[in-house]
Design an enzyme around this catalytic site. Structure first.
Site, PDB file in Angstrom:
ATOM      1  N   HIS A   1      41.785 -73.521  39.964  1.00  0.00           N
ATOM      2  CA  HIS A   1      42.021 -72.781  41.209  1.00  0.00           C
ATOM      3  C   HIS A   1      42.159 -73.730  42.409  1.00  0.00           C
ATOM      4  CE1 HIS A   1      41.351 -68.671  43.338  1.00  0.00           C
ATOM      5  NE2 HIS A   1      42.127 -69.463  44.053  1.00  0.00           N
TER       6      HIS A   1
ATOM      7  N   GLU B   1      36.481 -66.906  36.693  1.00  0.00           N
ATOM      8  CA  GLU B   1      36.371 -68.300  37.143  1.00  0.00           C
ATOM      9  C   GLU B   1      34.939 -68.605  37.572  1.00  0.00           C
ATOM     10  OE1 GLU B   1      39.136 -68.802  40.347  1.00  0.00           O
ATOM     11  OE2 GLU B   1      40.819 -68.110  39.162  1.00  0.00           O
TER      12      GLU B   1
ATOM     13  N   ARG C   1      46.144 -64.376  41.009  1.00  0.00           N
ATOM     14  CA  ARG C   1      44.773 -64.107  40.576  1.00  0.00           C
ATOM     15  C   ARG C   1      44.799 -63.864  39.065  1.00  0.00           C
ATOM     16  NH1 ARG C   1      43.064 -65.837  44.625  1.00  0.00           N
ATOM     17  NH2 ARG C   1      41.771 -64.833  46.206  1.00  0.00           N
TER      18      ARG C   1
HETATM   19  C1  8YV Z   1      41.042 -70.459  47.846  1.00  0.00           C
HETATM   20  C2  8YV Z   1      42.452 -68.341  47.465  1.00  0.00           C
HETATM   21  O1  8YV Z   1      40.881 -71.144  46.649  1.00  0.00           O
HETATM   22  O2  8YV Z   1      43.584 -67.827  49.452  1.00  0.00           O
HETATM   23  C3  8YV Z   1      43.038 -67.405  48.463  1.00  0.00           C
HETATM   24  O3  8YV Z   1      42.947 -66.192  48.232  1.00  0.00           O
HETATM   25  O4  8YV Z   1      42.102 -67.973  46.403  1.00  0.00           O
HETATM   26  C4  8YV Z   1      42.366 -69.793  47.774  1.00  0.00           C
HETATM   27  O5  8YV Z   1      43.074 -70.164  48.875  1.00  0.00           O
HETATM   28  C5  8YV Z   1      39.767 -69.804  48.152  1.00  0.00           C
HETATM   29  O6  8YV Z   1      39.856 -68.742  49.002  1.00  0.00           O
HETATM   30  C6  8YV Z   1      38.825 -70.873  48.657  1.00  0.00           C
HETATM   31  O7  8YV Z   1      37.816 -70.410  49.395  1.00  0.00           O
END
Ligand code: 8YV
Length: 302
Positions: A268, A250, A221
């Site tokens: 991302h 983001e 993150r």
């Molecule tokens: C996805 C993420 O981009 O798993 C996570 O925490 O950040 C990613 O897998 C996101 O959750 C898409 O909805």
């Protein structure tokens, strides 16, 4: 979420899409009766929203990151928060390695040089660096960190790590602090879960310790890296480069990143493959289905 997942969602539930402005009035009217929220890991659900949803029983995250949901607050209101563990591990680890190689071998610069006709005009891409024989420091040795470490070994790298808790089931060298890890690494791969405790865990002192040959890769993150310090370190040559899939704000990331040298940026995309997004969506559906069947969802995180 992908069309087949959305189709199933619409087949089995009355769905209101918050992100579709046209749906807003219908959504406002439905707030009191909404029993489940499906959301992305980077989006989550704020406490303000939770308070507007008195019937809410489950927040089903399409991802593994829970940093955008207040887990304890959700629990205090008897709301389950679920995630999609396991199925995205390999893809996120793959992207971490891809970013590392892209920085070491200058994929972004090379692509631009060819497309812009500069190669044809005689311009040369500076030599890259080999991963073989280099040290990779994995910050956060959870599922994704471990998968990334195994991949790095296949590239001839030696692995060391830092983890919040001591691990007894791995033989890689453990370091006491993120700075100690960085000092002993050529590539710092950031895989740690975001939380209040890990905010800015990669700060100026860690980047300083990584040093002028060092590369940061972040597939976790944005919040776990101090972006002011990172931008400054890239600009000044305190570190050699960075491969970043995640950012603090983001998608409206700091404009300084547009011009940082030796930096490869991705929007991302860690889990963003057809295969994995389908598998994640199926887990979201399974978590919701169990909840509405009166059972405990399989992947409750709080
Ligand atoms: C996805 C993420 O981009 O798993 C996570 O925490 O950040 C990613 O897998 C996101 O959750 C898409 O909805």
């Amino acid at each position: 979420m992908m069309p087949p997942i959305m189709e199933e969602l619409h087949r089995d539930y009355t769905v209101h899409r918050l992100y579709e402005a046209a749906d807003r009035p219908a959504l406002e009217a439905a707030l009191r009766s909404i029993r489940a929220v499906a959301t992305g890991g980077g989006t989550g659900l704020s406490n303000d929203w939770i308070e507007k949803l008195p019937s809410l029983g489950i927040i089903a995250i399409n991802g593994v990151g829970t940093d955008k949901v207040d887990l304890a607050y959700a629990r205090s209101r008897d709301i389950d928060v679920t995630t999609t563990p396991g199925v995205l591990t390999d893809d996120v680890a793959d992207l971490g390695i891809a970013l590392m190689l892209a920085v070491l071998r200058r994929l972004g610069d090379g692509d631009r040089l060819v497309r812009e006709g500069r190669w044809a005009s005689g311009e040369q891409l500076p030599l890259g660096h080999s991963p073989k024989g280099k040290r990779i420091g994995v910050l956060g040795l959870g599922q994704i960190g471990r998968a990334l470490a195994l991949r790095a070994e296949a590239f001839g790298m030696s692995v060391r790590y830092w983890n919040r808790s001591r691990l007894t089931d791995v033989e890689w060298v453990a370091h006491e602090s993120p700075a100690d890890l960085a000092r002993d690494s050529d590539v710092l791969a950031v895989c740690v879960a975001a939380s209040a405790a890990t905010k800015n865990i990669v700060d100026a002192s860690v980047l300083e310790a990584l040093g002028p040959q060092g590369i940061v890769v972040n597939v976790a993150r944005g919040s776990v890296v101090d972006e002011d310090a990172l931008i400054e370190a890239l600009r000044s040559g305190t570190i050699a480069g960075a491969g970043l899939d995640v950012f603090v704000n983001e998608p409206k990331i700091r404009s300084e990143f547009h011009s940082t040298p030796n930096t490869v940026l991705m929007p991302h995309q860690g889990s963003a493959t057809v295969e994995t997004r389908l598998a994640m969506g199926r887990l979201v559906l399974a978590n919701l289905a169990a909840h509405f069947a009166g059972q405990k969802s399989p992947n409750v995180a709080n």
